[in-house]
Motif scaffolding. Structure first.
Motif, short mmCIF file in Angstrom:
data_model
loop_
_atom_site.label_atom_id
_atom_site.label_comp_id
_atom_site.label_asym_id
_atom_site.label_seq_id
_atom_site.Cartn_x
_atom_site.Cartn_y
_atom_site.Cartn_z
N ILE A 222 34.99 46.97 42.28
CA ILE A 222 36.09 47.56 43.05
C ILE A 222 37.39 47.04 42.45
O ILE A 222 37.64 45.83 42.45
CB ILE A 222 36.01 47.17 44.54
CG1 ILE A 222 34.69 47.68 45.14
CG2 ILE A 222 37.20 47.72 45.32
CD1 ILE A 222 34.40 47.14 46.53
N THR A 223 38.21 47.93 41.92
CA THR A 223 39.49 47.51 41.37
C THR A 223 40.42 47.08 42.51
O THR A 223 40.57 47.79 43.50
CB THR A 223 40.14 48.66 40.58
OG1 THR A 223 39.28 49.01 39.49
CG2 THR A 223 41.50 48.25 40.04
N MET A 224 41.02 45.90 42.37
CA MET A 224 41.89 45.35 43.42
C MET A 224 43.32 45.24 42.90
O MET A 224 43.59 44.40 42.04
CB MET A 224 41.37 43.98 43.86
CG MET A 224 39.99 44.03 44.50
SD MET A 224 39.39 42.40 44.99
CE MET A 224 39.16 41.63 43.38
N PRO A 225 44.23 46.08 43.38
CA PRO A 225 45.62 46.04 42.88
C PRO A 225 46.40 44.82 43.37
O PRO A 225 47.43 44.49 42.79
CB PRO A 225 46.23 47.34 43.42
CG PRO A 225 45.40 47.67 44.63
CD PRO A 225 44.01 47.19 44.32
N GLY A 226 45.92 44.17 44.41
CA GLY A 226 46.61 43.00 44.94
C GLY A 226 46.26 41.72 44.20
O GLY A 226 45.65 41.75 43.12
N GLN A 227 46.61 40.58 44.77
CA GLN A 227 46.44 39.31 44.08
C GLN A 227 45.22 38.51 44.53
O GLN A 227 44.94 37.44 43.97
CB GLN A 227 47.70 38.45 44.28
CG GLN A 227 48.96 39.09 43.68
CD GLN A 227 50.16 38.18 43.79
OE1 GLN A 227 50.11 37.02 43.40
NE2 GLN A 227 51.26 38.70 44.32
N ALA A 228 44.48 39.00 45.53
CA ALA A 228 43.28 38.29 45.95
C ALA A 228 42.25 38.29 44.83
O ALA A 228 42.10 39.28 44.10
CB ALA A 228 42.68 38.96 47.19
#
Length: 245
Positions: A222-228
């Protein structure tokens, strides 16, 4: 008669079922929701422990034993039991001969809450079964049972050699989709959901093993655009499960 002594032989024997090593033939469920789910699913009750003021709800039920509030608390790890605890016969699941559906495969899931949520999510998506590795948490742990909310009555669950199962699925042309952040994985959104598949979720801290990655027909993430850095495994599974059905 009301059992009021915690030293009662039946109570002492039943209390042992709170420990995994004693859960060979049966296990305990707590609360009216789980009891009703078990009843609807045709589960066999060995004993039903209930408070006197609630016994009227069990008219016609066999194996009913009235206990005091203090005794009821002995049979659960819940700080506020809901008035009923039942001893349920352990189910015997037969492995499928043909793998023709959608399956969730869990490799070494350690947290009982995560495990219960994963199984509940697979049930909600009408998956055909869940396979657990030998090192995954116990589904009859009280925390797992509360998290599943009765889903284990609706969907078959097998604790087994998941690597062998995945190989058997592949022999029957069932693709094995394995979640990992490796450079070789693809975003799940680029996939065309197959009609049948096995979705593999890995351990909370370590992810999937090298052995499981080597088995994969497709590595996905799952691509995560945030910083987590990562998602909780149950949250990630929810996203993937409902995107694939």
């Amino acid at each position: 008669m009301v059992i009021t002594s915690k030293a009662n032989p039946l109570i002492r024997q039943t209390k042992k079922l709170l420990q995994k090593k004693h859960r060979k033939q049966s296990y305990l469920i707590e609360g009216w929701h789980l009891f009703e789910e078990a009843k609807r699913a045709g589960q066999f009750f060995l004993h039903i422990f209930v408070l006197a003021e609630m016994a009227g709800h069990l008219a016609g039920e066999e194996q009913v034993i009235i206990v005091s509030p203090e005794v009821l608390k002995e049979l659960t790890d819940s700080p506020s039991p809901q008035g009923i605890i039942a001893e349920v016969e352990m189910p015997q699941q037969t492995l499928p001969i043909d793998y023709r559906g959608k399956y969730l495969v869990l490799e070494n899931i350690q947290d009982p809450g995560n495990l219960g949520t994963l199984i509940r999510t697979a049930d909600a998506a009408r998956f055909d079964g869940v396979f657990l590795s030998e090192k995954s948490a116990d589904i009859y742990n009280q925390k797992t049972l509360r998290s599943m909310q009765g889903s284990h009555f609706h969907i078959p669950i097998w604790r087994i050699d998941i690597y062998q199962v995945c190989q058997e699925m592949q022999a029957q042309k069932v693709p094995v989709l394995v979640t990992t952040l490796s450079k070789d994985s693809v975003d799940y959104k680029t996939l065309t959901p197959p009609d049948k598949f096995a979705l593999v979720m890995g351990n909370e801290g370590q992810g999937i093993s090298v052995e499981m990655a080597a088995l994969a027909d497709q590595l996905i993430h799952i691509t995560m655009p945030g910083q987590a850095e990562s998602l909780n495994v149950a949250v990630a599974a929810g996203i993937l499960i409902f995107s694939l059905i």
